[in-house]
Structure formats: structure tokens, C-alpha cells
Motif scaffolding. Structure first.
Motif, mmCIF file in Angstrom:
data_model
loop_
_atom_site.group_PDB
_atom_site.id
_atom_site.type_symbol
_atom_site.label_atom_id
_atom_site.label_comp_id
_atom_site.label_asym_id
_atom_site.label_seq_id
_atom_site.Cartn_x
_atom_site.Cartn_y
_atom_site.Cartn_z
ATOM 1 N N PHE A 555 0.683 -1.263 -0.059
ATOM 2 C CA PHE A 555 -0.119 0.020 0.068
ATOM 3 C C PHE A 555 0.907 1.516 -0.018
ATOM 4 N N ASP A 556 1.966 1.218 -0.169
ATOM 5 C CA ASP A 556 2.985 2.320 -0.304
ATOM 6 C C ASP A 556 2.626 3.319 -1.658
ATOM 7 N N GLY A 557 2.433 4.306 -1.042
ATOM 8 C CA GLY A 557 1.877 5.526 -1.937
ATOM 9 C C GLY A 557 0.406 5.466 -2.078
ATOM 10 N N GLN A 558 -0.339 4.755 -1.503
ATOM 11 C CA GLN A 558 -1.767 4.707 -1.491
ATOM 12 C C GLN A 558 -2.329 5.611 -0.218
ATOM 13 N N ASP A 559 -1.552 5.909 0.599
ATOM 14 C CA ASP A 559 -1.998 6.597 1.867
ATOM 15 C C ASP A 559 -2.697 8.017 1.431
ATOM 16 N N VAL A 560 -3.828 8.388 1.776
ATOM 17 C CA VAL A 560 -4.352 9.817 1.469
ATOM 18 C C VAL A 560 -4.542 10.506 2.596
ATOM 19 N N GLY A 561 -4.130 10.032 3.862
ATOM 20 C CA GLY A 561 -4.199 10.897 4.922
ATOM 21 C C GLY A 561 -5.213 10.867 5.746
ATOM 22 N N MET A 562 -5.757 9.693 5.785
ATOM 23 C CA MET A 562 -7.228 9.369 6.547
ATOM 24 C C MET A 562 -6.672 9.219 8.146
ATOM 25 N N THR A 563 -7.528 9.877 9.260
ATOM 26 C CA THR A 563 -7.179 9.669 10.326
ATOM 27 C C THR A 563 -7.349 8.221 10.946
ATOM 28 N N VAL A 564 -6.602 7.879 11.733
ATOM 29 C CA VAL A 564 -6.800 6.336 12.239
ATOM 30 C C VAL A 564 -6.313 6.385 13.662
ATOM 31 N N SER A 565 -7.035 5.582 14.534
ATOM 32 C CA SER A 565 -6.586 5.459 15.786
ATOM 33 C C SER A 565 -6.816 3.785 16.367
ATOM 34 N N GLY A 566 -6.297 3.622 17.209
ATOM 35 C CA GLY A 566 -6.544 2.294 17.932
ATOM 36 C C GLY A 566 -6.243 1.140 16.922
ATOM 37 N N VAL A 567 -5.104 1.239 16.281
ATOM 38 C CA VAL A 567 -4.591 0.110 15.687
ATOM 39 C C VAL A 567 -4.180 -1.033 16.315
ATOM 40 N N GLU A 568 -4.640 -2.242 15.980
ATOM 41 C CA GLU A 568 -4.211 -3.334 16.695
ATOM 42 C C GLU A 568 -3.739 -4.440 15.915
ATOM 43 N N GLU A 569 -2.549 -5.274 16.038
ATOM 44 C CA GLU A 569 -2.338 -6.223 15.238
ATOM 45 C C GLU A 569 -2.595 -7.541 15.995
ATOM 46 N N ARG A 570 -3.680 -8.270 15.050
ATOM 47 C CA ARG A 570 -3.643 -9.736 15.572
ATOM 48 C C ARG A 570 -2.913 -10.698 14.932
ATOM 49 N N PRO A 571 -2.005 -11.138 15.499
ATOM 50 C CA PRO A 571 -0.953 -12.257 14.932
ATOM 51 C C PRO A 571 -1.704 -13.344 14.231
ATOM 52 N N GLY A 572 -1.530 -13.560 12.773
ATOM 53 C CA GLY A 572 -1.876 -14.575 12.080
ATOM 54 C C GLY A 572 -3.280 -14.236 11.417
ATOM 55 N N LEU A 573 -3.894 -12.935 11.872
ATOM 56 C CA LEU A 573 -5.179 -12.676 11.446
ATOM 57 C C LEU A 573 -5.322 -11.645 10.552
ATOM 58 N N GLY A 574 -4.794 -10.398 11.132
ATOM 59 C CA GLY A 574 -4.784 -8.957 10.440
ATOM 60 C C GLY A 574 -4.910 -7.830 11.457
ATOM 61 N N LEU A 575 -5.220 -6.696 11.173
ATOM 62 C CA LEU A 575 -5.233 -5.451 11.742
ATOM 63 C C LEU A 575 -6.621 -5.140 11.909
ATOM 64 N N ALA A 576 -6.828 -4.402 13.287
ATOM 65 C CA ALA A 576 -8.050 -3.830 13.543
ATOM 66 C C ALA A 576 -7.872 -2.282 13.947
ATOM 67 N N GLY A 577 -8.922 -1.694 13.721
ATOM 68 C CA GLY A 577 -8.602 -0.243 14.066
ATOM 69 C C GLY A 577 -9.792 0.869 13.756
ATOM 70 N N ASN A 578 -9.572 1.994 13.939
ATOM 71 C CA ASN A 578 -10.745 2.927 13.586
ATOM 72 C C ASN A 578 -10.072 3.970 12.550
ATOM 73 N N VAL A 579 -10.660 4.030 11.463
ATOM 74 C CA VAL A 579 -10.398 5.024 10.426
ATOM 75 C C VAL A 579 -11.680 5.892 10.003
ATOM 76 N N GLY A 580 -11.384 7.245 10.235
ATOM 77 C CA GLY A 580 -12.555 8.018 9.756
ATOM 78 C C GLY A 580 -13.588 7.878 10.980
ATOM 79 N N GLY A 581 -13.330 7.631 12.222
ATOM 80 C CA GLY A 581 -14.460 7.207 13.328
ATOM 81 C C GLY A 581 -15.005 5.907 13.214
ATOM 82 N N ARG A 582 -14.696 5.023 12.255
ATOM 83 C CA ARG A 582 -15.506 3.651 12.098
ATOM 84 C C ARG A 582 -14.633 2.559 12.169
ATOM 85 N N ALA A 583 -15.274 1.541 12.908
ATOM 86 C CA ALA A 583 -14.311 0.499 13.201
ATOM 87 C C ALA A 583 -14.165 -0.434 11.743
ATOM 88 N N TRP A 584 -12.785 -0.827 11.615
ATOM 89 C CA TRP A 584 -12.447 -1.752 10.410
ATOM 90 C C TRP A 584 -11.580 -2.569 10.706
#
Length: 794
Positions: A555-584
């Protein structure tokens, strides 16, 4: 084509290509052409100084004369720069500078004579082998920049580097050792000459006065050898006794002092025998063996010294108004912009600005060719900027730089003693205690059998049984091996890693960032629901923004500067976090979108799918060759990855790896390693990510890819500083050679003592022969260990 002065077609002074309008000057009666006015001026100065023999004697062209270094040279006069590099000497100050332009003995000859003619310079010593120039000057008569300006004008650009204090201390220690050994050698020859006259008096026909005269002369010669040349051994014995342990120095010093004081006693009372020759020979031969051991250790720490010297002492910092200033590297701060000229060393880690540039990274990665970096790429302290100048925004300074971290890893590994070395020390300590008991019994036995030879036989036993070879057998081999390993681009962080790697039977690879290139690309993006492709890609890039996992590079070069918070890494599964006030969630389909895992990367809220990303990761160029080389070494190769079965199986088939496991969580990988270990296998693990840290720590020996996460480095026993996987089979070969050398050394040391001790106890060995045998034994194990320094490149 080369002319009579040893330079090819080009500039007469530096041999670089000539411009269309070359400068011309008459040198040695002939017109010569130069690439610039600076080289012409340097040649004219050499002519005017009557040093034109330089052009006749040199075997390599000189460096290009530098005329634009005024700011850097002026910085050498600053007190804060001189504080850590200059020391006071009688009559002035002393500094050691480095230069890359000194290529032959003629260069050193020219520098010695040219700089010595500068006003206020008291002494100049140039060493063409090390590239170092020692200058002593009188600060009341001249500044340091004046002689350095002359150096630069001749084409020898001076610079300061770290490690000077360490080098100065090492040089002083080496000089002291050489003086001790030289005095001991001269005294040994004299003592042996006098002893020979006494030995040849078979029929006791020498007048008593002559005999006593020879003994007293030998006493005078031997005393400084025993108590000054042999002081390192006496001091070592005192340390060992204070620590309530018996070691090699205890046996050495006690044998030497016994021979000396027994000889003094016999000299005073007019006894039959003296053993001054054995005492001085013992000291001389042991000093020689110890110097060889120190040479082996210097080879081992050469990588640390190289890393220490790679950090420049000065840096050029850009000011707010666009101007520039030269400052000590320690003065750089995060956020500063450093300006690095072509050919200069990067002072700190940072991000390249403005234009692409090429950097020579051989010191850090072993990569032989300069690597091209584009704006936004990270460049590291200690790398050399090539071809064009560069501007770098500083992000890490001091101990935070990669250079400092590598240096710390090597020093930490070399400061620890492996289990094998600790075992050898323990055996040596018990051996010394046993020898002292045996020596007492032998003395009592000879007192009964032949009192006149009791002391001589006991002394020979103590000398010949000195466990020098046993004590050197393991640590010397391991020290040299660690140095050779560092040259391969593999740093040991665990002192026992070499032994475990030599015994490894299975090697388990991670896939992403290890066998794969670590640079996956987005092959296809599908968006569902209200999100379009751009929005979905932007959310995924925001979640991956601070991740060190190789997938984030897709995803290098794809970041458009969205606000992100609370990112957690779940080993073997992926990432979880809030982007633009919504959980993803971003990761496996069952984790991110509530769907059946299909091997793709999904974006969703945990129940509903928002986008699907198909990634492709090419193989590392040398992955196939590395796996084939490991199989030829008899290792069973496994592939264990958290990726989907289709991707992992394809990788395995392309590389010829039969043992493949997909969708492995960190716990699954660790369980797989434990299962192999339960079958009696010795497992080596290769990985790079944060999720590899548990299995790296659980394997018998682990290897972390140098570009991976810091936690993986801390969990691993070996770290690859270079991207080439071929360094892994090279490290295995070196580890196995080291194991063989250690076994040879131990076999020799034990075999020598098994044979030598009974011979000495039977009275078949004289003390001076015992000293020679002991020294030869130490010499053999040291030279055998030095063979590891000639390890082939991967």
C-alpha cells in the motif's frame, strides 16, 4: 595505456578523465595535462618543493585535489570537535586523521615530507596500509586546519572518524606487548647462552668462581624478564587468587616464580642446578603465544572496529535560511537536514529528499554494488553517498541508528562466553588444581628416588602441563569464527548460536519477507457496497500506515492521510482499528469479513465485506539457490507461513520444498517446531516479522532477516544484515567448520597433555624443553583457529 610515471591517460596527478580544456603545467621539464586547476596547483607545489620523485615512485594515481573544503577544514579548529579526537603531548597536540586517497608507499612518503614543511608541524607519520595520518603540531604557531589544508590540496582529503580512542589504546597495548616480548627474547638468548656453558660442564671441571659468575649474570638478566615482561601473568594470578579460582595464569606465574626463586636459592647456596633459562624461556614463549591469541581476537573484533570507524565525526547541516554549517555529528538532532557530498559518509539515519541517489551499503548489508534510493527511502548512517550529493532529513541519531544497533549486537555477542568456552574454563580450573596435586606427589616421589632431580622434574611437570592450549582451544576458535561470520553479513546475538547452527538438522522458513521479496504488490482490488476502490484502498493504507509487516508495502503511495486510531495487530489474522471514526478490520476473510478464507486480503467490519485485495509477492532472486544449497548440506527444509494454502504451496513447488504448512498462526508455527524437536531434530528458524518472534525464540537456533522487525532481532540468535539468503548456507558451513576446528583443538590439547605429563613426571623432559613444548601446543591451536578467518564468501 600508462606513461613512464605510472599513471594512465588522463590527469597527470589523479588520472581522472580530462575535460576538453585541460589545465597544463610543466612538471619535470615536460608539459603535463590536468583535470582541474587544483590538481595542476598540487603538482606545481610538489615540483617547487622538490618532491617530484613522488611521481616516479608511486604505483597508483593520487587523489583529486580538493579545493572546496574550507568549511569542513575550518571545523577541525573548533574545540568541541577536537575534544574527543585530540590529545595533549609534550610540546603540542596530536591527532590521527583518516584519508581514502593514500594508496601506496609513495603517497605516505609525499605526505610525510609535504605536511612536515608546514609551519608549526612537529611530527607527521603516514601509514599507507591503514590510511591513517598522525600529526603533532604546536597550537601556538598554527591551527590544525593549516596542515590539513595542505593534505587536501594534494588530493588526500582528511576526515575524522569514531573509534580513534579505541585504536590509540590498542596501539599502545600492542607497543607495550612488543617491548615486553623483545626484552624477553633478548634475555632468553643471553640466559640460554650462559646456561649452555653450565650444561656443557659435564665433568664439573669449571672453576666455582666462573660458575657462580655465570649464574649471577643470568640472575641479573632474568629478573626484569620475570617481574616486568612476565607481569601480565603475575597480575592474572593475583586476580584469580582474589576471586578464589585457579586458572591458566596461576599455573604460568607459579611455574615461572618457582623456577626463578629456586634458581636464586641454588645460586646463593652454591647448589648443583639453576633454572633461570626455563623461567625466561617460559615467559618469552608465552608472550609470543598470547600475542598470536590477541591477533586472533583482533580479527574477530574487526567488524566492530569497522562499524565504529564508519560513523563520521563531522556533518554538514542545512540552516533555516538555506545556508550550511559544519557541526559534530553528535550535534545533529531529529528533524535536521544533513547535506552529504558525493563520496562522503551519511552521518545519521534519515529520509532521502529531492533527488534519487546511490549509496554504498557494503558495510551494513554486504551488498557489493551501490544501491539506488529514491526520495522517501530510508538511508542509513555509515553508508557512502556516490555519484551525486544528497539531502537527508534526520530521523535517528546516536544509539538509535542502525549502525549503532549493529555495533551493539556484535559487541554483546562477543562479550558473552558460549557454553563451550565456559565448560573449557571449568575444565581448565579443575585441571590446574589436579596438576598441583600431581606435582606435589611427583616431588615427594622424586625426593625419595633422586632428591637432586626432584625440583627439576616437578618444574618440568608444571611447565609442560600448563593448560594454555586447553584454555585457548574453544574461545580463540569462536572469536575468529564470529569475526568471519560478521564478514559474511551475519551477526550473532546469542553466544551459543554458532554451536546450535552447526548441529541443525531442519531449517524452517517463513514466506512473506523471507523467501518472498518482502515487496508484495496489489494485483487486483474489488470494492463492495458503498465504498469505491479508492476509498477502500485509502482505508487499508491507513490501517497499514505504521505496520512493519511486509504486506504494508503493498500500500506504499496509497495513503491519502485518513485519520486512524486504536490500531491493533492480531497475529495470524490481520489488523483492527478505527479509520474516520469507524471500526475496520483488514486481514483474513474469516477475521475481516465473516467469510470463508480464500487466501486473499479482505477489508470489512468483521461481519460484512467492504473490499477484497489480491496480492502478489515474487520470490527473492536467490531463494532457489539458497534452498538448494541448504539441501546439499543435508538439511531438511520446511516452509511455514500464515498465508493461504494456494500461495504457500506454489512457493514450495517453485523452490522444491516438500514440507509445507499454510495458514499457520504464531502458535501453530511454534507447535510445528516443538513437534520436530520432540522427534530429536535440531531446528533452525528463519523469519522477519513481529509474529515470528515466538517461534524464533522457541527454535534451537533462529535467524532474523535484517530488514525485519526489531522484536524479531531480539528473539533471534543470528541476524542477517544483508538481503541475500545465500548467507544462510554460508553461515551453516562456517558453523560446521568451527565445530570441527574446536574438536581438533580440544583433541590436540587433551592428547598433548596425556602424552606430555607422564614424560615429564618420569624425568624425561627438561624444564626449557617443557616450556618449548607448551608454547608450541598453544601456537598450534591458535594457528588452527586462524584458519577460520579465511572463510569463503557466500
Amino acid at each position: 595505456m600508462r606513461d613512464a610515471h605510472g599513471v594512465g591517460e588522463g590527469c597527470f596527478h589523479c588520472s581522472e578523465a580530462l575535460p576538453p580544456s585541460a589545465a597544463v603545467a610543466r612538471i619535470d621539464g615536460q608539459p603535463r595535462r590536468f583535470c582541474c586547476d587544483g590538481c595542476a596547483a598540487a603538482a606545481q607545489w610538489i615540483r617547487d618543493a622538490d618532491l617530484v620523485d613522488y611521481y616516479r615512485l608511486r604505483t597508483e594515481p593520487g587523489g583529486r585535489a580538493a579545493t572546496d573544503l574550507e568549511a569542513q577544514l575550518a571545523a577541525f579548529d573548533r574545540d568541541d570537535v577536537q575534544a574527543s579526537h585530540v590529545r595533549q603531548v609534550d610540546g603540542g597536540r596530536e591527532v590521527t586523521v583518516l584519508t581514502d586517497g593514500m594508496r601506496c608507499a609513495a603517497c605516505a612518503w609525499l605526505i610525510d615530507r609535504a605536511v612536515a614543511r608546514e609551519r608549526g608541524v612537529l611530527e607527521v607519520v603516514a601509514n599507507a596500509v591503514t590510511g591513517r595520518i598522525r600529526i603533532v603540531w604546536d597550537p601556538a604557531r598554527t591551527t590544525l586546519s593549516a596542515p590539513l589544508r595542505r593534505l587536501a590540496g594534494l588530493g588526500y582529503v582528511p576526515y575524522l572518524a569514531g573509534g580513534i580512542a579505541r585504536e590509540r589504546e590498542r596501539r599502545a597495548q600492542r607497543n607495550r606487548d612488543l617491548v615486553r616480548m623483545g626484552i624477553a627474547g633478548l634475555a632468553s638468548m643471553q640466559a640460554m647462552m650462559f646456561a649452555e656453558a653450565l650444561y656443557l660442564d659435564i665433568y664439573q671441571q669449571m672453576p666455582v668462581a666462573t660458575r657462580d659468575f655465570l649464574r649471577w649474570i643470568t640472575f641479573l638478566v632474568s629478573t626484569p624478564v620475570v617481574f616486568w615482561c612476565g607481569w601480565p601473568f603475575i597480575a592474572g594470578m593475583l586476580r584469580e587468587l582474589r576471586n578464589h579460582r585457579l586458572g591458566m595464569d596461576t599455573l604460568i606465574a607459579s611455574s615461572t616464580l618457582l623456577a626463578y626463586f629456586a634458581s636464586v636459592f641454588e645460586t646463593v647456596r652454591g647448589g648443583t642446578h639453576v633454572w633461570y633459562d626455563a623461567a625466561v624461556m617460559f615467559v618469552f614463549l608465552l608472550l609470543g603465544a598470547r600475542m598470536l591469541e590477541q591477533r586472533a581476537r583482533r580479527i574477530a573484533v574487526a567488524q566492530v572496529d569497522t562499524l565504529a570507524r564508519a560513523r563520521p565525526a563531522l556533518a554538514t547541516r542545512e540552516l533555516a535560511d538555506g545556508g550550511r554549517e559544519v557541526v559534530p555529528t553528535a550535534a545533529l538532532a531529529v528533524g535536521d537536514v544533513a547535506c552529504v557530498a558525493a563520496g562522503d559518509t551519511v552521518p545519521a539515519d534519515g529520509v532521502l529528499l529531492d533527488e534519487p541517489a546511490r549509496f554504498e551499503e557494503a558495510l551494513l548489508t554486504g551488498e557489493a554494488h551501490p544501491v539506488r534510493r529514491v526520495p522517501g527511502d530510508t538511508v542509513f548512517a555509515g553508508t557512502v553517498c556516490r555519484e551525486a550529493p544528497a539531502r537527508i532529513r534526520i530521523e535517528q541519531v546516536g544509539t538509535g541508528t542502525r549502525l549503532s544497533q549493529l555495533e551493539a549486537m556484535v559487541e554483546r555477542a562477543q562479550s558473552h562466553r558460549p557454553r563451550a568456552a565456559q565448560l573449557a574454563d571449568a575444565v581448565s580450573s579443575r585441571f590446574v588444581a589436579g596438576i598441583l596435586v600431581v606435582a606435589a606427589l611427583v616431588y615427594l616421589g622424586w625426593r625419595i628416588h633422586d632428591p637432586s632431580r626432584a625440583l627439576e622434574v616437578t618444574l618440568a611437570l608444571l611447565v609442560i602441563s600448563c593448560p594454555c592450549a586447553l584454555s585457548l582451544a574453544v574461545p580463540t576458535a569462536l572469536a575468529v569464527a564470529h569475526g568471519a561470520l560478521a564478514k559474511l553479513g551475519v551477526l550473532a546475538t546469542d553466544p551459543d548460536a554458532m554451536g546450535s547452527l552447526a548441529a541443525a538438522t531442519d531449517l524452517v522458513f517463513d514466506k512473506t519477507g523471507t523467501l518472498g521479496s518482502g515487496r508484495p504488490t496489489l494485483a487486483r482490488v474489488e470494492a463492495f457496497g458503498v465504498l469505491d476502490v479508492e476509498d477502500a484502498t485509502g482505508i487499508a493504507a491507513a490501517l497499514e500506515r505504521d505496520s512493519l509487516h511486509p504486506i504494508a508495502r503493498a500500500f506504499d503511495g496509497q495513503d491519502v492521510g485518513m485519520t486512524v486510531s486504536g490500531v491493533e495487530e492480531r497475529p495470524g489474522l490481520g489488523l483492527a482499528g478505527n479509520v474516520g471514526g469507524r471500526a475496520w478490520r483488514l486481514g483474513r476473510a474469516d477475521f475481516a469479513a465473516g467469510r470463508v478464507d480464500d487466501g486473499a486480503l479482505w477489508l470489512g467490519d468483521g461481519a460484512t465485506a467492504a473490499a477484497r485485495f489480491t496480492l502478489e509477492e515474487p520470490l527473492r532472486e536467490d531463494a532457489g539457490d539458497a534452498v538448494a544449497a541448504l539441501r546439499r548440506l543435508g538439511l531438511d527444509v520446511h516452509l511455514s507461513s500464515g498465508d493461504a494454502a494456494t500461495s504457500v504451496t506454489t512457493f514450495g513447488e517453485r523452490l522444491g520444498i516438500a514440507h509445507v504448512a499454510a495458514r499457520q498462526s504464531p502458535e501453530d508455527k511454534l507447535a510445528g517446531v516443538r513437534a520436530l524437536q520432540a522427534d530429536g531434530r535440531v531446528v533452525a528458524m528463519v523469519g522477519d516479522g513481529l509474529n515470528d518472534a515466538p517461534v524464533l525464540a522457541g527454535a534451537d537456533v533462529s535467524i532474523a532477516i535484517g530488514s525485519g522487525a526489531a522484536l524479531a532481532h531480539r528473539a533471534a540468535g543470528l541476524v542477517l544484515t544483508a538481503p541475500s539468503l545465500l548467507r544462510i548456507p554460508a553461515a551453516v558451513r562456517l558453523a560446521r567448520r568451527t565445530r570441527a576446528i574446536v574438536r581438533q583443538n580440544l583433541a590436540w590439547a587433551l592428547g598433548y597433555n596425556i602424552v606430555a605429563i607422564p614424560l615429564a613426571a618420569a624425568g624425561l623432559v627438561t624444564p626449557w624443553v617443557a616450556a618449548l613444548g607448551m608454547a608450541l601446543s598453544s601456537l598450534i591451536v591458535t594457528l588452527n583457529a586462524l584458519r577460520l578467518a579465511r572463510s569463503p564468501e557466500p
